[in-house]
Enzyme design. Sequence first.
Site, PDB file in Angstrom:
ATOM      1  N   ASP A  67      79.901 -33.079   2.460  1.00 15.62           N
ATOM      2  CA  ASP A  67      79.504 -34.142   1.537  1.00 15.62           C
ATOM      3  C   ASP A  67      78.016 -34.059   1.216  1.00 15.62           C
ATOM      4  O   ASP A  67      77.288 -33.257   1.812  1.00 15.62           O
ATOM      5  CB  ASP A  67      79.859 -35.524   2.133  1.00 15.62           C
ATOM      6  N   ASP A 136      83.253 -47.115  10.719  1.00 17.26           N
ATOM      7  CA  ASP A 136      84.332 -47.733   9.935  1.00 17.26           C
ATOM      8  C   ASP A 136      85.522 -46.792   9.749  1.00 17.26           C
ATOM      9  O   ASP A 136      86.406 -47.059   8.939  1.00 17.26           O
ATOM     10  CB  ASP A 136      83.801 -48.227   8.575  1.00 17.26           C
ATOM     11  N   HIS A 138      85.453 -43.621   8.667  1.00 16.83           N
ATOM     12  CA  HIS A 138      85.392 -42.597   7.620  1.00 16.83           C
ATOM     13  C   HIS A 138      85.229 -41.206   8.221  1.00 16.83           C
ATOM     14  O   HIS A 138      84.650 -41.047   9.300  1.00 16.83           O
ATOM     15  CB  HIS A 138      84.314 -42.902   6.566  1.00 16.83           C
ATOM     16  N   GLU A 143      85.443 -43.395   2.622  1.00 21.87           N
ATOM     17  CA  GLU A 143      85.337 -44.757   3.140  1.00 21.87           C
ATOM     18  C   GLU A 143      86.713 -45.438   3.163  1.00 21.87           C
ATOM     19  O   GLU A 143      87.656 -44.970   2.510  1.00 21.87           O
ATOM     20  CB  GLU A 143      84.372 -45.558   2.249  1.00 21.87           C
TER      21      GLU A 143
HETATM   22  C1  GLP Z   1      77.838 -39.701   7.917  1.00 18.44           C
HETATM   23  C2  GLP Z   1      78.523 -38.398   7.542  1.00 18.44           C
HETATM   24  C3  GLP Z   1      79.784 -38.177   8.341  1.00 18.44           C
HETATM   25  C4  GLP Z   1      79.514 -38.422   9.816  1.00 18.44           C
HETATM   26  C5  GLP Z   1      79.037 -39.835  10.033  1.00 18.44           C
HETATM   27  C6  GLP Z   1      78.784 -40.176  11.487  1.00 18.44           C
HETATM   28  O1  GLP Z   1      78.380 -40.801   7.303  1.00 18.44           O
HETATM   29  N1  GLP Z   1      78.838 -38.341   6.152  1.00 18.44           N
HETATM   30  O2  GLP Z   1      80.245 -36.845   8.142  1.00 18.44           O
HETATM   31  O3  GLP Z   1      80.688 -38.188  10.564  1.00 18.44           O
HETATM   32  O4  GLP Z   1      77.816 -39.959   9.315  1.00 18.44           O
HETATM   33  O5  GLP Z   1      77.490 -39.823  11.847  1.00 18.44           O
HETATM   34  P1  GLP Z   1      76.953 -39.746  13.319  1.00 18.44           P
HETATM   35  O6  GLP Z   1      77.519 -38.495  13.902  1.00 18.44           O
HETATM   36  O7  GLP Z   1      75.473 -39.682  13.187  1.00 18.44           O
HETATM   37  O8  GLP Z   1      77.421 -40.969  14.023  1.00 18.44           O
END
Ligand code: GLP
Length: 261
Positions: A67, A136, A138, A143
């Site tokens: 992304d 949440d 995702h 989302e």
């Molecule tokens: C972002 C990314 C996701 C990731 C999420 C969790 O939203 N787009 O790919 O899984 O963060 O991040 P973290 O690993 O820092 O908790």
Amino acid sequence: MEVIIPNEPSQIPVLVADAICALVERKPDATLGIATGSTPLAIYDELARRHDAGELSLARAKAFMLDEYVGLPAEHPERYRNVIDTAFTSRLDIDPANVHGPDGLADDLAEACADYERRIVEAGGVDLQILGIGTDGHIAFNEPGSSLASRTRIKTLTSQTRIDNARFFGGDIEAVPRHCLTQGLGTIMDARHVVLVALGKGKSEAVHNLTEGPVSALWPATILQHHPHASVLLDPGAASRLQLSDYYREAYESKPAWQGL
Ligand code: GLP
């Protein structure tokens, strides 16, 4: 879906790196799916360590990011392309031209998404997809409410995700972009093997739904229950709300060593 809760959480990046090394050994031109967020960083550290030790080469490999934020200037340090350059590409021998991401600065964002889907197909599809999970539920930036069959497209971030990600933007929620381009849930489901890592108690509700809840667009990661080869690696905090954690531990302890992830 295989749920793994190693006795020693520091084993998680080692296990994921083992799976990547085994893949690249049998298929040197493999395609990796790479994720941002803080969770995969220890995996990239372990890959870089193995590369420095002469144990891993990604010289013929390709990689696709999940992304990208829409509209962050090219040089912005939180642009995912730059985050991946720093954490992954620059530390390995992968050809930077073979590391792809959706173009969040394209004039025609819909065309950029369609082009991204085409590029993944032309590369032969993703062999191993690394995933984190949002609080949440995702994955990538799909989302709650995302179509379970979605492809790469523009999405609006929830305020929860913008709050969660504000720590990367000096704590300023308003500095977190509202829009992103993200591989869809259908795109991620096409990967041959998905490896999701979740760390910490803050992820425990999302993880409980991911592994033990009903499949629902309300918790987008639950689509992975339909994936034929999904590995979910958890530390004790992320696993703290699981009903079947004793069974997952027992199954993992008696798993044959040769099997890998
Ligand atoms: C972002 C990314 C996701 C990731 C999420 C969790 O939203 N787009 O790919 O899984 O963060 O991040 P973290 O690993 O820092 O908790």
